[in-house]
Design a protein around this motif. Structure first.
Motif, PDB file in Angstrom:
ATOM      1  N   VAL A  43      -2.048  38.610  34.954  1.00 37.10           N
ATOM      2  CA  VAL A  43      -1.142  38.431  35.971  1.00 37.10           C
ATOM      3  C   VAL A  43      -1.499  38.967  37.443  1.00 37.10           C
ATOM      4  N   PRO A  44      -1.870  37.977  38.349  1.00 37.90           N
ATOM      5  CA  PRO A  44      -2.532  38.586  39.764  1.00 37.90           C
ATOM      6  C   PRO A  44      -1.580  38.926  40.588  1.00 37.90           C
ATOM      7  N   LYS A  45      -1.692  40.181  41.188  1.00 38.93           N
ATOM      8  CA  LYS A  45      -0.848  40.358  42.464  1.00 38.93           C
ATOM      9  C   LYS A  45      -1.717  40.239  43.587  1.00 38.93           C
ATOM     10  N   ILE A  82      -4.025  29.751  48.564  1.00 39.27           N
ATOM     11  CA  ILE A  82      -3.702  30.189  47.569  1.00 39.27           C
ATOM     12  C   ILE A  82      -3.132  29.061  46.555  1.00 39.27           C
ATOM     13  N   LEU A  83      -3.741  28.618  45.533  1.00 39.85           N
ATOM     14  CA  LEU A  83      -3.416  27.352  44.913  1.00 39.85           C
ATOM     15  C   LEU A  83      -2.463  27.877  43.588  1.00 39.85           C
ATOM     16  N   ARG A  88       5.125  28.806  40.218  1.00 38.99           N
ATOM     17  CA  ARG A  88       4.264  29.516  41.195  1.00 38.99           C
ATOM     18  C   ARG A  88       2.987  30.398  40.635  1.00 38.99           C
ATOM     19  N   ARG A  89       2.833  30.096  39.520  1.00 42.96           N
ATOM     20  CA  ARG A  89       1.731  30.657  38.950  1.00 42.96           C
ATOM     21  C   ARG A  89       0.245  30.478  39.692  1.00 42.96           C
TER      22      ARG A  89
END
Length: 453
Positions: A43-45, A82-83, A88-89
């Motif tokens: 899960v990227p930040k 940012i696709l 909103r993943r």
């Protein structure tokens, strides 16, 4: 003490379209992408916004659940987009490449002269840790874990696989630097597995600080999971780290030069690709810089990776983080007349793992196979096909059924801690029931992570 193993089970699928051993520079990509989907469970930040400039080696995002694991830009440029997908993943972080390369510079260091904690800190801070994966679970390694051993497979046995002896020729110094760093991460051994049937490059043959093993046989001999199973099996509560040879070079280069070098040599393969060579590009590059003008027709499937485990990305997609191969196959979506090309045809142009067609009399002839499943999902029946191609002391049919009914005890007893989806790719290929077995294995590993880890 080194070991040698000869496999009796497996299957080599001889496809048409092997890459010529010629290295060329690919066109410089105008866009690259980091895809969180390349890192299962991530899960990227994101730490940078659209429009911000980024240096090569600068952090772009980190793992929400482990802030120490950082992911850096493979190029200097600007965060273009940012696709996002459902809820909103984040699907891709696209970076437009700048005309001038500017990289984050740190002090080079000899990994042999520093301790484990410092090596870990350097790798984590500079985006090198995602190259290290772990078994069980087949995901980015947990930095808090000390593995009992580390495995590096010096060859790939998948269909049309790239030749790592050719790719890493002349990179021995950086490869050894990487091995010296990795040796500090474990109290056990760093295992380098060579192809027992070939003559390995001096980069591998002269490697130090490792235990060199040899394995021979049909695919999946080159899979690191097969090698772990035969040389150092995993029990519950144990961990093994795994790496790709090119990633070892990337780690070694960073310690030697103090810069993140995302260059990657990629083999363009497949019957529908022209000018099949080894192209030098970068991690996450847009593959149109390689396949544009190199496709025989438009009705093809462009895959990042090999035909068994790769991801269909299209001609405008982006190279996977761990991939060193692009495969181009016929799409296989056309209708076939049942008498001339369908199920009642003589089968002179077909291939079967069960000797259904006359082509089994020509086992070394390379074949032009498409992506058609030649059937649909049906009842999961016992055929014995999977046992013939899986060189593990595991009952594949029983394990998959245990996963399907969510029987955790049975999964553990049947060996789920040792495996990854790629180890069951051949089982999926020969499965008469047309079940997505690799997907089922991943679901089982996710259950084990949630309930038992």
């Amino acid at each position: 003490m080194s070991k040698a193993v000869r496999l009796k089970k497996g299957l080599d699928i001889k496809l048409l379209g092997e890459a010529d051993q010629v290295k060329v520079e690919a066109k410089s990509p105008t866009m690259v992408a980091l895809k969180p989907s390349d890192f299962h469970g991530l899960v990227p930040k994101v730490v940078l916004k659209e429009g911000e400039k980024v240096k090569r080696g600068e952090v772009v995002f980190y793992d929400k659940y482990n802030k120490d694991v950082k992911f850096v830009s493979p190029v200097a440029g600007t965060i273009s987009e940012i696709l996002r997908g459902e809820k909103r993943r984040i699907l891709e972080v696209r970076i437009s490449v700048a005309a001038e390369d500017e990289a984050v510079q740190v002090e080079p260091v000899d990994p042999s002269s520093i301790e484990r904690d410092e090596i870990k800190s350097i790798m984590l801070a500079n985006g090198l840790w995602p190259f290290v994966k772990q078994r069980p679970l087949d995901k980015i390694a947990d930095p808090a874990v000390t593995p009992k051993s580390i495995f590096i497979s010096a060859f790939d046995s998948a269909p049309l696989a790239p030749d790592y002896d050719f790719i890493l020729h002349g990179q021995g110094q950086f490869f050894q630097h990487g091995l010296n760093a990795l040796a500090k991460l474990t109290d056990g051994k760093v295992n380098l597995t060579l192809n027992g049937k070939g003559s390995p490059d001096e980069c591998f043959q002269n490697a130090k600080n490792v235990e060199i093993n040899k394995i021979s046989g049909k695919h999946p001999a080159g899979n690191v999971g097969t090698q772990i199973h035969h040389f150092d099996p995993i029990d519950k509560g144990e961990f093994v780290f795994t790496l790709n040879p090119q990633d070892v070079v990337t780690i070694g280069k960073f310690f030697a030069e103090g810069k993140f070098d995302a260059s990657r040599i990629v083999a363009l393969t497949g019957s529908e690709a022209d000018s099949r060579k080894y192209y030098k590009t970068v991690i996450g590059a847009n593959v149109n810089t390689i396949v544009e003008g190199n496709l025989t027709n438009d009705n093809v499937r462009v895959i990042s990776g090999n035909a068994l485990t790769g991801e269909a990305i299209g001609a405008d997609g982006y190279l996977g983080f761990y991939d060193a191969q692009i495969t181009v196959l016929p799409e296989g979506d056309d209708y076939k007349f049942f008498l001339s090309e369908g199920w009642l045809s003589p089968g002179f142009d077909k291939y079967s793992a069960n000797r259904l067609f006359p082509t089994w009399l020509m086992p070394n002839k390379r074949k032009r196979l498409d992506t058609n499943l030649n059937g649909e999902e049906r009842g999961f029946v016992v055929t014995g096909e999977m046992e013939r191609v899986l060189p593990f002391d595991i009952l594949p049919m029983q394990l998959i059924k245990a996963i399907m009914v969510n029987d955790i005890d049975a999964m553990e007893q049947l060996g789920i801690y040792e495996i990854a989806p790629e180890d069951f790719a051949l089982c999926e290929y020969v499965c008469t029931s047309k079940i997505d077995i690799q997907e089922k294995i991943r679901e089982g590993l996710d259950v084990i992570e949630e309930e038992c880890m």
